[in-house]
Design an enzyme around this catalytic site. Structure first.
Site, short mmCIF file in Angstrom:
data_model
loop_
_atom_site.label_atom_id
_atom_site.label_comp_id
_atom_site.label_asym_id
_atom_site.label_seq_id
_atom_site.Cartn_x
_atom_site.Cartn_y
_atom_site.Cartn_z
N ASP A 32 0.82 -1.22 0.00
CA ASP A 32 0.00 0.00 0.00
C ASP A 32 0.85 1.27 0.00
OD1 ASP A 32 1.05 0.02 2.52
OD2 ASP A 32 -0.87 0.14 3.58
N GLN A 90 9.36 27.92 -0.06
CA GLN A 90 8.22 28.49 0.69
C GLN A 90 8.73 28.92 2.05
OE1 GLN A 90 4.68 26.09 1.17
NE2 GLN A 90 4.85 25.27 -0.89
N LYS A 186 13.67 40.02 -11.70
CA LYS A 186 12.77 38.97 -12.22
C LYS A 186 11.41 39.08 -11.55
CE LYS A 186 13.10 34.51 -10.69
NZ LYS A 186 13.68 33.17 -10.52
N ASP A 216 15.21 24.41 -11.43
CA ASP A 216 14.07 23.51 -11.43
C ASP A 216 13.66 23.25 -12.88
OD1 ASP A 216 11.77 22.12 -10.98
OD2 ASP A 216 10.82 23.57 -9.68
N THR A 217 12.81 24.08 -13.44
CA THR A 217 12.41 23.89 -14.85
C THR A 217 13.44 24.48 -15.82
OG1 THR A 217 11.27 26.00 -14.94
CG2 THR A 217 9.98 24.10 -14.20
C1 R5P Z 1 13.97 31.12 -7.14
O1 R5P Z 1 13.91 32.14 -6.48
C2 R5P Z 1 15.14 30.18 -7.16
O2 R5P Z 1 16.28 30.75 -6.64
C3 R5P Z 1 15.41 29.67 -8.55
O3 R5P Z 1 15.77 30.76 -9.38
C4 R5P Z 1 14.20 29.01 -9.12
O4 R5P Z 1 13.67 28.07 -8.24
C5 R5P Z 1 14.53 28.32 -10.43
O5 R5P Z 1 13.35 27.77 -10.94
P1 R5P Z 1 13.18 27.49 -12.49
O6 R5P Z 1 14.41 26.73 -12.92
O7 R5P Z 1 11.91 26.67 -12.57
O8 R5P Z 1 13.03 28.81 -13.17
#
Ligand code: R5P
Length: 309
Positions: A32, A90, A186, A216-217
């Protein structure tokens, strides 16, 4: 001291070149989806380090269960080593009626029984205050400086990809005397989506290095690189301590004019791109674990010295 981990990764095999990692921790998974970690040797009265490479919810829960098992088995002191601390982005109520994930993560780890946390590059160092136990917050820049110095780049401009990363970029620049500085304004409309970017500073004929805590992305990096190249830079390289590399990250990196992305292995890097160069954080982490186990200062491991900026 005894060191345990549930991970099998590049980082763990690198760390085991410097310190002994016990194999007396197992993890069973039921059909599970529930987890059951077990220490297969006594740890009563021991100072225990649990290294946990955590990025998914399952890894968070199995880490919590391991800490619980260590506490119930009578460990004297439990140090949680999180190369990457999840939910770091967060750290305040950013959106109306939203959660503060990093505070909740701190409450959970403390409640289950950690005695201290060792981690690298929290998104904001203010997160250390969410814990009532010591947080040893390592400076990720230390992992990358030597490599960038070895490139012997001329006319370096360090560019912070957003306002939040300025301190980290200024710290990195200390190791590059004569470098200049820029920052990108930004604006985001929602997570993972950038509304606009504006470059403050002169990057014409410069070899630019962008320093971020997380990729991240890859959206931030792609947009920032394209903007910097449009403003006349010679080249753009980037550093990100934590390579989450989700979704279209590789596509974004490949299709951008970025020359090289240097990441660490705080999160296991499985995505492949010729532009990605991984430098292990094992040395920094092992030194810190060693110093902590001997009650020695970690200041030297954490400080960047030099004549820049
Ligand atoms: C945001 O403030 C972080 O420092 C990174 O710039 C952010 O998490 C990068 O995310 P992504 O690669 O999705 O733009």
């Amino acid at each position: 001291m005894k060191i345990f981990t549930l991970n099998k990764s590049n980082l763990i095999s690198e760390i085991s070149n410097y310190i002994d990692i016990s194999d007396a921790l197992t993890l069973e998974k039921f059909q599970d989806g529930e987890f059951l970690p077990k220490f297969t040797q006594s740890i009563r009265g021991e100072n225990v380090f649990i290294i946990s490479q955590v990025s998914t919810s399952d890894q968070i829960i199995s880490t919590c269960l391991t800490i619980d098992a260590a506490k119930r088995a009578g460990a004297n002191h439990i140090s949680l080593v999180l190369p990457y601390t999840p939910y770091s982005r967060q750290e305040k109520v950013d959106h109306l009626r939203s959660s503060i994930g990093s505070k909740m993560i701190a409450d959970i780890f403390e409640k289950v029984g950690i005695s201290q946390l060792l981690t690298i590059d929290l998104h904001s160092s203010a997160i250390t205050g969410f814990y009532n136990v010591p947080v040893i917050h390592l400076n990720g820049n230390k992992i990358f400086i030597k490599y960038f110095q070895s490139l012997e780049l001329k006319d370096i401009c360090i560019v912070s990809p957003d306002q939040g990363a300025i301190k980290k970029n200024v710290d990195f620049a200390k190791a590059f005397p004569g470098s200049t500085f820029g920052v990108i304004n930004k604006k985001r409309i929602k997570p993972n989506e950038i509304h606009s970017m504006e470059l403050i500073g002169d990057v014409k004929d410069k070899n630019v290095i962008i320093i971020d805590d997380i990729i991240d992305t890859g959206g931030t990096l792609k947009k920032a690189t394209d903007l910097i190249m449009k403003e006349g830079a010679l080249s753009v390289r980037a550093v990100a301590t934590h390579g989450i590399l989700s979704g279209s990250a590789i596509e974004n990196i490949e299709s951008s004019k970025l020359q090289e992305l240097v990441v660490s292995d705080t999160i296991e890097i499985t995505a492949k791109s010729d532009k990605i160069h991984v430098i292990s954080c094992a040395t920094v982490l092992s030194k810190a674990i060693n110093n902590l186990s001997l009650n020695k200062s970690i200041n030297e491991i954490n400080t960047i010295r030099g004549g820049g900026l």
